[in-house]
Design a protein around this motif. Structure first.
Motif, short mmCIF file in Angstrom:
data_model
loop_
_atom_site.label_atom_id
_atom_site.label_comp_id
_atom_site.label_asym_id
_atom_site.label_seq_id
_atom_site.Cartn_x
_atom_site.Cartn_y
_atom_site.Cartn_z
N GLU A 185 10.23 -78.21 12.46
CA GLU A 185 10.35 -77.04 13.32
C GLU A 185 11.46 -77.33 14.32
N LEU A 186 12.42 -76.42 14.43
CA LEU A 186 13.51 -76.67 15.40
C LEU A 186 13.65 -75.49 16.37
N GLY A 187 12.53 -74.92 16.75
CA GLY A 187 12.55 -73.94 17.83
C GLY A 187 12.84 -72.51 17.44
N VAL A 188 12.91 -72.20 16.12
CA VAL A 188 13.18 -70.82 15.73
C VAL A 188 11.86 -70.03 15.75
N GLY A 195 15.65 -68.09 6.84
CA GLY A 195 16.63 -69.10 6.42
C GLY A 195 16.79 -70.14 7.53
N ALA A 196 16.90 -69.67 8.77
CA ALA A 196 17.05 -70.58 9.91
C ALA A 196 15.77 -71.37 10.16
N VAL A 197 14.61 -70.73 9.88
CA VAL A 197 13.33 -71.41 10.06
C VAL A 197 13.22 -72.59 9.08
N THR A 199 15.59 -74.12 7.05
CA THR A 199 16.69 -75.05 6.81
C THR A 199 16.38 -76.51 7.17
N PRO A 200 15.79 -76.80 8.37
CA PRO A 200 15.51 -78.21 8.69
C PRO A 200 14.58 -78.87 7.68
N TYR A 239 24.32 -77.90 8.49
CA TYR A 239 23.23 -78.73 9.06
C TYR A 239 23.13 -80.06 8.33
N GLU A 243 23.67 -83.46 10.31
CA GLU A 243 22.44 -84.23 10.54
C GLU A 243 22.35 -85.46 9.64
N MET B 1 18.11 -83.59 15.22
CA MET B 1 19.01 -82.69 15.96
C MET B 1 18.26 -82.01 17.11
N GLU B 2 18.97 -81.87 18.22
CA GLU B 2 18.36 -81.18 19.37
C GLU B 2 18.17 -79.70 19.06
N LYS B 3 17.12 -79.12 19.65
CA LYS B 3 16.86 -77.70 19.39
C LYS B 3 18.03 -76.82 19.83
N TYR B 6 20.88 -76.99 17.39
CA TYR B 6 20.52 -76.21 16.19
C TYR B 6 20.66 -74.71 16.47
N ILE B 9 24.16 -73.64 16.00
CA ILE B 9 24.56 -73.52 14.59
C ILE B 9 23.95 -72.26 13.98
N VAL B 10 22.67 -72.01 14.29
CA VAL B 10 22.00 -70.82 13.75
C VAL B 10 22.74 -69.57 14.19
#
Lengths: 329, 148
Positions: A185-188, A195-197, A199-200, A239, A243, B1-3, B6, B9-10
């Motif tokens: 989870e990267l905060g989306v 797609g953004a949710v 991807t990580p 990404y 990364e 990666m930091e939120k 990210y 990039i999003v």
């Protein structure tokens, strides 16, 4: 976590779809396509269940077996309490396991089946997944006839059922290994930008798979993710590079393949548990059987959200599982 | 990666919505709805000799009926999809939202399906419509007195 297999094969497969998929580029490769979205049933939930039972029945006919000959069926879908799978399993009466990882269900189910076959716990297994556009819209979004505006990053849930038959008989496509991913989870928080949710999670699973197997990305003729969509497909490339330092070159996303993405009104492409297997069991397996592709990595990605958690403003966790497929030489 | 990294990039890979065009389409289609409404009011007043206040109600009933009918016939959603706020803000949008929810749940029974779910989208419109009517009514009373 990566598992290696010596004798697990996807022997045969069957696909059933709705009308939109039939109009897509692989329309003539599906075993059966309906022209409406009810499939002679009264509700969308029944219709989705029929996608599973239909695909299993077609598969059984293809492999010339009866339900009693099957040791286990593993199935999953998007509806609450795995409605479609449970009701299809009630009809089929095969020993049944229901699994849920949203759109990553297909590779999860294949991995579970492969593990049990590899350890000789079962002789054979049927793996199914389904999704139904209207049933999913009703549960996750707005009423179907509402037609409210959606952002361009929205994906269009695929209507389809896909089943495959796995055993240790050396026929079809070999499952070489599988990697179980971590929830990321990267905060989306945007459920309209899956797609953004995802991807990580997708990137991590690919990276972990390559690390565990000590391989370079070029080992694979092609890597397919399902279903990051048109914008997620570009997002993951950047990404992955920043990364993990991995360049995704021989890569495509099944969300962008199942429809004629520029002509059909599907926003950023297809999604749903059935999206990746519908493309895999038609186009990708055909390419493999014609030896155009020999080693393929399938990475199904799932957004693990619920309507309540999105409304409560939680970030959306996601997961991805990978399976490595090989042509039998 | 930091939120935050990210997020950047999003943002780069999230397409912009065409707000100006959407606004223009909504402006024109919403305006057209107004013209149709006014034409109906004039029709009821001139042809059927109905007083203005009642003609307004007749106009709304007519639009609600047409909105619901077109929803059931299955193409109002395509118009809403194109016109956006131009069609879902007027009374037709309210009717359409109720009707589409009712259609989704009609197989789940009269009480547990249609009754319980038909206000799924429009429930908040009613609640906040009533609340804001009270708030603004009260404000008007305090600022201008009761006889404006």
């Amino acid at each position: 976590m990566t598992f290696k297999y010596d004798n697990v094969y996807i022997n045969n497969w069957a696909t059933v779809t709705g009308p939109y998929e039939k109009n897509g580029p692989f329309g003539n490769l599906f075993d059966k396509s309906y022209d409406d979205l009810y499939f002679d049933t009264k509700t969308w939930e029944d219709a989705e269940s029929k996608l599973i039972s239909d695909s299993v029945n077609i598969l059984l006919k293809k492999i010339n077996k009866k339900t009693d000959d099957i040791d286990l069926m593993i199935s999953g879908d998007l509806l609450n309490q795995l409605t479609s799978s449970n009701y299809a399993a009630n009809e089929l009466k095969i020993p049944f396991m229901g699994v849920y990882n949203a759109c990553a269900t297909s590779t999860l189910a294949l991995t579970l089946a492969a593990n049990m076959i590899d350890k000789d716990q079962i002789k054979n297994c049927i793996v199914s997944v389904s999704s139904h556009n209207n049933a999913a819209e009703k549960q996750f979004r707005y009423p179907v006839e509402y037609g409210g505006p959606k952002p361009k990053t929205t994906t269009f849930t695929v209507t389809g059922g896909a089943s495959s038959y796995l055993s240790s008989e050396k026929v079809g496509i070999k499952i070489e290994s599988a990697t179980i991913g971590k929830v990321m989870e990267l905060g989306v928080k945007d459920a309209y930008n899956m797609g953004a949710v995802m991807t990580p999670a997708c990137a991590y699973t690919i990276y972990k798979h390559l690390k565990d197997t000590n391989r370079d990305i070029s080992y694979y003729d092609k890597v397919y993710s399902g279903d990051l969509g048109r914008y997620g497909k570009d997002l993951i490339k950047e990404y992955m590079k920043t990364e993990y330092g991995i360049e995704l070159n021989n890569y495509d996303d099944t969300a962008c393949m199942i429809y004629n993405i520029d002509n059909q009104k599907v926003y950023a492409g297809g999604s749903g548990p059935a999206c990746l297997p519908l493309v895999a069991y038609t186009h990708i397996f055909k390419e493999m059987q014609e030896h155009n592709l020999k080693k393929v990595l399938l990475v199904a990605t799932g957004s693990l959200h619920s309507v309540s958690m999105v409304n409560e403003k939680h970030t959306i966790p996601s997961i991805a599982h990978a399976i490595s497929l090989e042509v039998i030489e | 990666m930091e939120k935050n990294t990210y997020k950047q990039i999003v943002k780069k890979y999230t397409p912009k919505e065409n707000r100006l065009f959407n606004g223009f389409v909504a402006f024109v289609s919403g305006g057209l709805m107004g013209v149709i409404g006014q034409a109906l009011v004039t029709f009821y007043e001139r042809m059927l000799d109905v007083p203005n206040k009642e003609a307004l109600s007749y106009m709304m009933i007519t639009l609600i009926f047409i909105g619901c009918l077109l929803t059931c016939l299955g193409f109002f959603d395509k118009w809403v999809h194109f016109c956006k706020a131009g069609l879902f803000v007027p009374i037709t949008g309210f009717a359409h939202a109720m009707q589409s929810a009712a259609l989704d749940y009609k197989k789940e029974g009269l009480v547990t399906g249609i009754g319980a779910n038909m206000f799924k989208l429009t429930g908040s419109v009613i609640i906040f419509g009533v609340v804001s009517a009270y708030v603004f009514g009260l404000l008007r009373f305090i600022l201008f007195g009761g006889n404006v």
